[in-house]
Scaffold this motif. Sequence first.
Motif, mmCIF file in Angstrom:
data_model
loop_
_atom_site.group_PDB
_atom_site.id
_atom_site.type_symbol
_atom_site.label_atom_id
_atom_site.label_comp_id
_atom_site.label_asym_id
_atom_site.label_seq_id
_atom_site.Cartn_x
_atom_site.Cartn_y
_atom_site.Cartn_z
ATOM 1 N N LYS A 67 1.427 6.290 2.393
ATOM 2 C CA LYS A 67 0.408 5.338 1.971
ATOM 3 C C LYS A 67 -0.319 5.867 0.737
ATOM 4 O O LYS A 67 -0.592 7.052 0.624
ATOM 5 N N VAL A 74 -4.333 -3.660 6.886
ATOM 6 C CA VAL A 74 -4.499 -3.758 8.339
ATOM 7 C C VAL A 74 -4.018 -5.120 8.810
ATOM 8 O O VAL A 74 -4.193 -6.131 8.117
ATOM 9 N N THR A 97 0.816 -1.226 0.000
ATOM 10 C CA THR A 97 0.000 0.000 0.000
ATOM 11 C C THR A 97 0.842 1.265 0.000
ATOM 12 O O THR A 97 0.306 2.360 0.142
ATOM 13 N N VAL A 114 -2.035 -9.612 6.755
ATOM 14 C CA VAL A 114 -2.795 -8.365 6.631
ATOM 15 C C VAL A 114 -3.989 -8.586 5.715
ATOM 16 O O VAL A 114 -4.004 -9.512 4.892
ATOM 17 N N ARG A 167 -6.054 -6.272 2.862
ATOM 18 C CA ARG A 167 -5.942 -5.040 2.082
ATOM 19 C C ARG A 167 -7.339 -4.639 1.617
ATOM 20 O O ARG A 167 -8.060 -5.448 1.021
ATOM 21 N N LEU A 190 2.356 5.476 7.277
ATOM 22 C CA LEU A 190 1.128 6.157 6.868
ATOM 23 C C LEU A 190 1.411 7.452 6.117
ATOM 24 O O LEU A 190 0.568 7.924 5.359
ATOM 25 N N SER A 244 -4.977 -2.412 13.648
ATOM 26 C CA SER A 244 -3.668 -1.780 13.492
ATOM 27 C C SER A 244 -3.317 -1.713 12.015
ATOM 28 O O SER A 244 -3.432 -2.705 11.286
ATOM 29 N N VAL A 245 -2.883 -0.545 11.565
ATOM 30 C CA VAL A 245 -2.600 -0.323 10.151
ATOM 31 C C VAL A 245 -1.129 -0.610 9.860
ATOM 32 O O VAL A 245 -0.238 -0.232 10.621
ATOM 33 N N VAL A 295 -5.651 0.433 1.890
ATOM 34 C CA VAL A 295 -5.074 0.384 3.226
ATOM 35 C C VAL A 295 -4.863 -1.083 3.603
ATOM 36 O O VAL A 295 -5.658 -1.951 3.237
ATOM 37 N N VAL A 324 -11.118 1.761 9.884
ATOM 38 C CA VAL A 324 -10.479 0.535 10.376
ATOM 39 C C VAL A 324 -9.794 0.797 11.712
ATOM 40 O O VAL A 324 -9.763 -0.083 12.596
ATOM 41 N N GLN A 325 -9.260 1.995 11.868
ATOM 42 C CA GLN A 325 -8.691 2.341 13.168
ATOM 43 C C GLN A 325 -9.780 2.440 14.229
ATOM 44 O O GLN A 325 -9.574 2.038 15.378
ATOM 45 N N LEU A 350 -9.389 4.616 6.276
ATOM 46 C CA LEU A 350 -8.303 4.524 7.254
ATOM 47 C C LEU A 350 -8.823 4.806 8.657
ATOM 48 O O LEU A 350 -8.548 4.053 9.603
#
Length: 406
Positions: free
Chosen positions: A317, A324, A150, A358, A360, A314, A309-310, A322, A303-304, A300
């Motif tokens: 990015k 995670v 990403t 992760v 995506r 950032l 956790s990303v 994104v 998801v936070q 973003l």
Amino acid sequence: MPEFGQIHPPARLLMGPGPVTADPRVLRAMSAPLIGQYDPAMTAYMNETMALYREVFATGNEQTFLVDGTSRAGIEAALVSLVEPGDRVLVPIFGRFGHLLAEIAGRCGAEVVTIEVPWGEVFAPEQIEEAVVAHRPKVLAVVQGDTATTMCQPLADLGAICRAHDVLLYVDATASLGGNEFRADDWGVDVATAGLQKCLGGPSGSAPITISPRAVEVIEGRRHVEAGIRDDGDEARGRRIASNYFDLAMIMDYWGERRLNHHTEATSMLYGARECARLLVAEGMDAAVERHRLHGAAMLAGVQGLGLSVFGDLDHKMHNVVAVHIPDGVDGDRARAAMLDDFGVEIGTSFGPLHGKVWRIGTMGYNARKDAVLLTLAALEQVLRAEGTSPVPGGGVAAAREVYAA
């Protein structure tokens, strides 16, 4: 032999790293009737497509057109036409698709030199310049946006570095063009290629390309016209490009005023590619980039807001995807299957060292819009809860809505 009916794909919202849900206007354009490849209407559409993609790439390059094939076809056409066996190619690798550039350059017979940073990081211009000075390549081949990580590699300084050291700059903008700033002329990009299936909002199968005058000179230095269509004045030049299909010297003659036959243009794909570019230009390229930035920022935050956790830096990015970290104890594949089966929403995992670690989630092309973002976050919350985690109730949607309300 069983009897097969018409295809009837299930309803899907494609929120992975690509392909994405194609814009219905692009699909409608692709259903238009076929015409002959030298019909005046067809050659007019070809010229219009060239003009539109000059706007998309932010360039005045005359040689801006389509390579028939997926985005990888554009990459291979660029490298096989620029690189002769023994030429040195420098590839900065910060994800899966840098490895792809090195692979293709190697198949072209290049002496490939690579530099690497860990996945989740990008290169500083000084790192690339140091490698250029040390290795003196003919071509610097770099990915702008690598969907595997990403990350979005800054390009603004690379053209000046390449010109200072007489290096050609090739950029793979497959995953980034249309959703992140790209200025071919201002940045000194010599060749750039892309695909329709990401921020351009179409299906895979056509590869827009733009070629600077100095790259055209290199390619024309290897021009060989096929027997059967060459004129007396068509003298062979230099080492013949190894691929017939991806020979950009011949493809430029096909798209140019001579219309020398090379292949039968993929008419329906040209209609689709033209419509992808037409929609972006009508929206305005700066507006399209801002749309991707807004919806990417909302995803973003969402998801936070779910407590995820990303991955990665950032500050570098891409706007349109994104990654995670999959929470401990969650079966990532089972969760993705639940997203697809229960909600009709597709998200992706990644490759190599990130495979299974992760998810995506993309916000690109036609899916860079508010309802798609909020629906994906709402579905993901329910799937996370079913996997035994405790996301904040409504936390993802609420966080995204705050971004939209700002």
